[in-house]
Design a protein around this motif. Structure first.
Motif, PDB file in Angstrom:
ATOM      1  N   LEU A 250      28.651  42.809  32.023  1.00  0.00           N
ATOM      2  CA  LEU A 250      27.595  43.021  31.166  1.00  0.00           C
ATOM      3  C   LEU A 250      27.943  42.559  29.651  1.00  0.00           C
ATOM      4  O   LEU A 250      27.161  42.013  28.912  1.00  0.00           O
ATOM      5  CB  LEU A 250      27.081  44.326  31.503  1.00  0.00           C
ATOM      6  N   ALA A 251      29.128  43.038  29.227  1.00  0.00           N
ATOM      7  CA  ALA A 251      29.639  42.662  28.080  1.00  0.00           C
ATOM      8  C   ALA A 251      29.731  41.164  27.888  1.00  0.00           C
ATOM      9  O   ALA A 251      29.247  40.488  26.783  1.00  0.00           O
ATOM     10  CB  ALA A 251      30.899  43.167  27.807  1.00  0.00           C
ATOM     11  N   ALA A 252      29.899  40.282  28.735  1.00  0.00           N
ATOM     12  CA  ALA A 252      30.213  38.875  28.726  1.00  0.00           C
ATOM     13  C   ALA A 252      28.819  38.383  28.787  1.00  0.00           C
ATOM     14  O   ALA A 252      28.525  37.368  27.905  1.00  0.00           O
ATOM     15  CB  ALA A 252      30.918  38.428  29.754  1.00  0.00           C
ATOM     16  N   ARG A 254      26.000  39.785  27.585  1.00  0.00           N
ATOM     17  CA  ARG A 254      25.259  39.965  26.243  1.00  0.00           C
ATOM     18  C   ARG A 254      25.498  38.971  25.365  1.00  0.00           C
ATOM     19  O   ARG A 254      24.778  38.497  24.573  1.00  0.00           O
ATOM     20  CB  ARG A 254      25.631  41.255  25.634  1.00  0.00           C
ATOM     21  N   GLN A 255      27.111  38.783  25.301  1.00  0.00           N
ATOM     22  CA  GLN A 255      27.541  37.567  24.196  1.00  0.00           C
ATOM     23  C   GLN A 255      26.897  36.229  24.586  1.00  0.00           C
ATOM     24  O   GLN A 255      26.573  35.453  23.806  1.00  0.00           O
ATOM     25  CB  GLN A 255      29.060  37.740  24.032  1.00  0.00           C
ATOM     26  N   LEU A 256      26.869  36.013  26.116  1.00  0.00           N
ATOM     27  CA  LEU A 256      26.360  34.551  26.440  1.00  0.00           C
ATOM     28  C   LEU A 256      24.874  34.540  25.917  1.00  0.00           C
ATOM     29  O   LEU A 256      24.539  33.399  25.610  1.00  0.00           O
ATOM     30  CB  LEU A 256      26.270  34.757  28.032  1.00  0.00           C
ATOM     31  N   GLN A 257      23.989  35.681  25.905  1.00  0.00           N
ATOM     32  CA  GLN A 257      22.858  35.516  25.457  1.00  0.00           C
ATOM     33  C   GLN A 257      22.465  35.040  24.139  1.00  0.00           C
ATOM     34  O   GLN A 257      21.621  34.737  23.705  1.00  0.00           O
ATOM     35  CB  GLN A 257      22.067  36.757  26.061  1.00  0.00           C
ATOM     36  N   THR A 258      23.609  35.140  23.283  1.00  0.00           N
ATOM     37  CA  THR A 258      23.321  34.772  21.880  1.00  0.00           C
ATOM     38  C   THR A 258      23.588  33.311  21.750  1.00  0.00           C
ATOM     39  O   THR A 258      22.911  32.804  20.762  1.00  0.00           O
ATOM     40  CB  THR A 258      24.744  35.275  21.035  1.00  0.00           C
ATOM     41  N   ARG A 259      24.175  32.645  22.685  1.00  0.00           N
ATOM     42  CA  ARG A 259      24.161  31.247  22.837  1.00  0.00           C
ATOM     43  C   ARG A 259      23.029  30.764  23.602  1.00  0.00           C
ATOM     44  O   ARG A 259      22.457  29.409  23.439  1.00  0.00           O
ATOM     45  CB  ARG A 259      25.602  30.714  22.859  1.00  0.00           C
ATOM     46  N   PHE A 260      22.912  31.367  24.756  1.00  0.00           N
ATOM     47  CA  PHE A 260      21.938  31.014  25.807  1.00  0.00           C
ATOM     48  C   PHE A 260      20.909  32.092  26.029  1.00  0.00           C
ATOM     49  O   PHE A 260      20.898  32.882  26.800  1.00  0.00           O
ATOM     50  CB  PHE A 260      22.513  30.498  27.181  1.00  0.00           C
ATOM     51  N   PRO A 261      20.018  32.255  25.172  1.00  0.00           N
ATOM     52  CA  PRO A 261      19.068  33.511  25.145  1.00  0.00           C
ATOM     53  C   PRO A 261      18.362  33.693  26.299  1.00  0.00           C
ATOM     54  O   PRO A 261      18.014  34.834  26.912  1.00  0.00           O
ATOM     55  CB  PRO A 261      17.999  33.167  24.048  1.00  0.00           C
ATOM     56  N   GLU A 262      18.089  32.645  27.184  1.00  0.00           N
ATOM     57  CA  GLU A 262      17.160  32.839  28.461  1.00  0.00           C
ATOM     58  C   GLU A 262      18.419  33.060  29.726  1.00  0.00           C
ATOM     59  O   GLU A 262      17.891  33.160  30.642  1.00  0.00           O
ATOM     60  CB  GLU A 262      16.629  31.633  28.752  1.00  0.00           C
ATOM     61  N   ALA A 263      19.513  33.083  29.294  1.00  0.00           N
ATOM     62  CA  ALA A 263      20.558  33.538  30.316  1.00  0.00           C
ATOM     63  C   ALA A 263      20.178  34.479  31.070  1.00  0.00           C
ATOM     64  O   ALA A 263      19.767  35.676  30.883  1.00  0.00           O
ATOM     65  CB  ALA A 263      21.827  33.442  29.949  1.00  0.00           C
ATOM     66  N   LEU A 264      20.285  34.370  32.426  1.00  0.00           N
ATOM     67  CA  LEU A 264      19.803  35.502  33.713  1.00  0.00           C
ATOM     68  C   LEU A 264      21.224  35.926  34.560  1.00  0.00           C
ATOM     69  O   LEU A 264      21.743  34.934  34.896  1.00  0.00           O
ATOM     70  CB  LEU A 264      18.701  34.880  34.431  1.00  0.00           C
ATOM     71  N   VAL A 372      39.596  34.428  35.023  1.00  0.00           N
ATOM     72  CA  VAL A 372      39.383  35.014  33.513  1.00  0.00           C
ATOM     73  C   VAL A 372      40.207  36.486  33.773  1.00  0.00           C
ATOM     74  O   VAL A 372      39.991  37.107  34.791  1.00  0.00           O
ATOM     75  CB  VAL A 372      38.035  35.365  33.091  1.00  0.00           C
ATOM     76  N   ARG A 373      40.391  37.091  32.490  1.00  0.00           N
ATOM     77  CA  ARG A 373      41.111  38.338  32.709  1.00  0.00           C
ATOM     78  C   ARG A 373      40.248  39.244  31.892  1.00  0.00           C
ATOM     79  O   ARG A 373      40.518  40.605  32.247  1.00  0.00           O
ATOM     80  CB  ARG A 373      42.505  38.474  31.945  1.00  0.00           C
ATOM     81  N   ASP A 374      39.338  38.963  31.294  1.00  0.00           N
ATOM     82  CA  ASP A 374      38.451  39.911  30.369  1.00  0.00           C
ATOM     83  C   ASP A 374      36.972  39.475  30.057  1.00  0.00           C
ATOM     84  O   ASP A 374      36.895  38.350  30.440  1.00  0.00           O
ATOM     85  CB  ASP A 374      39.322  40.346  29.112  1.00  0.00           C
ATOM     86  N   ALA A 375      36.400  40.081  29.431  1.00  0.00           N
ATOM     87  CA  ALA A 375      35.030  39.820  28.966  1.00  0.00           C
ATOM     88  C   ALA A 375      34.954  38.612  28.121  1.00  0.00           C
ATOM     89  O   ALA A 375      34.299  37.466  28.172  1.00  0.00           O
ATOM     90  CB  ALA A 375      34.287  40.841  28.421  1.00  0.00           C
ATOM     91  N   GLY A 376      36.010  38.338  27.137  1.00  0.00           N
ATOM     92  CA  GLY A 376      36.143  37.437  26.433  1.00  0.00           C
ATOM     93  C   GLY A 376      36.477  35.976  26.981  1.00  0.00           C
ATOM     94  O   GLY A 376      35.644  34.754  26.774  1.00  0.00           O
TER      95      GLY A 376
END
Length: 426
Positions: A250-252, A254-264, A372-376
């Motif tokens: 969920l943390a990843a 949330r950050q993804l939506q800053t670049r792709f606001p419509e991401a589901l 991947v190892r973490d949210a970042g």
């Protein structure tokens, strides 16, 4: 430890086993049903003299499905009895096959329960999927001259070390198996070193590569995305997640939506008892969340679709553009990577894939797996793949190539079964 001591300890542990079953029933009410079957009491009517297949839980049930279909076709006059240990596995088997097979829970590995179950089923052949080894059930079959096959057998180095600590129990048990159809040569060698008879160990590959996807599934998924108005919307799935992974995902997102606001995000917890808790987590994190079980509409405002249904994982994979497979950010060993690969999805996972190491290595070598190892790191991989659809397509093609290159394990396994069941009508 030998089998007698194991059996004594199992009896002494019965109060703990019952308490654990009550606890699981409190978290997932399905565990409260058909409890008698776990002690070989109140078993449904069962025809005798057929083939018994044991698939412990949901993952093994999915893997066993192509095998069961072939058994039904090759041995139409023999009853096929399929057992499981979890409600999710039970529901998947019943949804797939209905009354074409016989089904019940496998009783606990207590000699008196094993004997009662054996008298009811009296199989001509026993098939155990992957690594679900029960010494008393196997010994009961061996005593009666019934061949026992460990199908699609896998054994990680970590698990092998655990078995080696109880060599007095595991070596005689493995020696009673008639065929160990191992996925890889490394796993076959581990079985031999633990006491399996060398002539009974064969490398057949993984039948999970023989997965066939119904074309109608993709059509249904495309139609539903059209109904959502989400054909061009970035959609990714995080499937079979365990406790400790959902927060990272969920943390990843949330950050993804800053670049792709419509991401589901389609978020699918591995265990049904976690559905409610994960739904509450999504709400606390501020996501507009729809629940698949309630058939709630997915709108442009929906940020998360919670996959809180059973038997729909393939369909949910088909809805997504990218697939993250859980049980891998925590030290659980991962889950089946081949289902989303068969649907042509670029794959992501955490680093803990020791249950699927060979498959993961092949997919990674073909370019269809990013760890991947973490949210970042998860965020970085998602952003890259959504921004570079050509690379995503190349990854998907690599995964499909791995599947095609490894198919045929099911046929090799069935050839081995025919040698153990020579007089069955085909």
């Amino acid at each position: 430890m030998n089998r007698s001591l194991y059996t004594l300890l199992l009896h002494l542990a019965l109060p703990v086993i019952c308490l654990r079953l009550l606890w699981r029933a409190w978290r997932a009410p399905a565990y409260a049903r058909r409890v008698g079957e776990r002690f070989a009491l109140g078993l449904p009517p069962l025809r005798r003299g057929g083939i018994w297949v044991h698939a412990v839980s949901l993952g093994e049930s999915i893997a066993a499905a192509p095998l069961i279909r072939e058994l039904l076709q090759r041995y139409p006059h023999l009853p096929i009895t399929v057992t499981s240990m979890t409600p999710t596995g039970s529901e998947r088997i019943q949804a797939l096959f209905g009354d074409r097979i016989q089904h019940c829970y496998l009783p606990y590995d207590l000699p008196w329960a094993c004997a009662r179950f054996f008298r009811r089923v009296q199989p001509r052949l026993a098939l155990i999927m992957e690594t679900e080894l029960w010494p008393n059930h196997i010994h009961q079959c061996a005593r009666q001259g019934v061949p026992v096959v460990l199908a699609n057998a896998r054994l990680s180095a970590r698990s092998a070390r655990g078995y080696a600590r109880f060599a007095g129990l595991t070596a005689p048990m493995l020696a009673e198996l008639s065929l160990i159809a191992a996925q890889t040569e490394a796993e076959a060698e581990r079985f031999r070193q633990l006491g399996a008879r060398p002539g009974c160990v064969a490398v057949t590959g993984s039948i999970k590569f023989d997965l066939q996807v119904d074309a109608a599934l993709q059509q249904r998924a495309s139609q539903l995305r059209g109904e959502w108005g989400a054909q061009a919307r970035p959609v990714w799935i995080a499937a079979s997640t365990h406790a400790g992974e959902d927060e990272i995902i969920l943390a990843a997102h949330r950050q993804l939506q800053t670049r792709f606001p419509e991401a589901l995000l389609i978020l699918v917890p591995r265990h049904p008892e976690r559905f409610a808790a994960v739904f509450e987590l999504c709400l606390r994190e501020g996501f507009a969340t729809a629940r698949r079980s309630c058939q709630e509409a997915v709108s442009t405002q929906t940020g998360v679709l919670l996959g809180d249904t059973l038997g729909e994982l393939l369909f949910l994979y088909a809805l997504a553009d990218l697939a993250f497979v859980g049980g891998s950010l925590v030290e659980n060993g991962g889950h089946n990577l081949l289902e989303p690969a068969a649907l042509g999805k670029p794959l992501l996972s955490g680093p803990h894939l020791f249950n699927f190491l060979e498959i993961a290595n092949q997919l990674q070598a073909a370019g269809d797996l990013l760890q991947v190892r973490d949210a970042g790191e998860l965020l970085g991989a998602l952003q890259q793949l959504f921004a570079e659809p050509e690379r995503a397509a190349q990854m998907a093609a690599g995964g499909l190539g791995v599947l095609r290159a490894n198919q045929g394990a099911l046929g090799r396994l069935l050839d081995g079964l025919e040698r153990l069941l020579p007089h069955a009508p085909a």
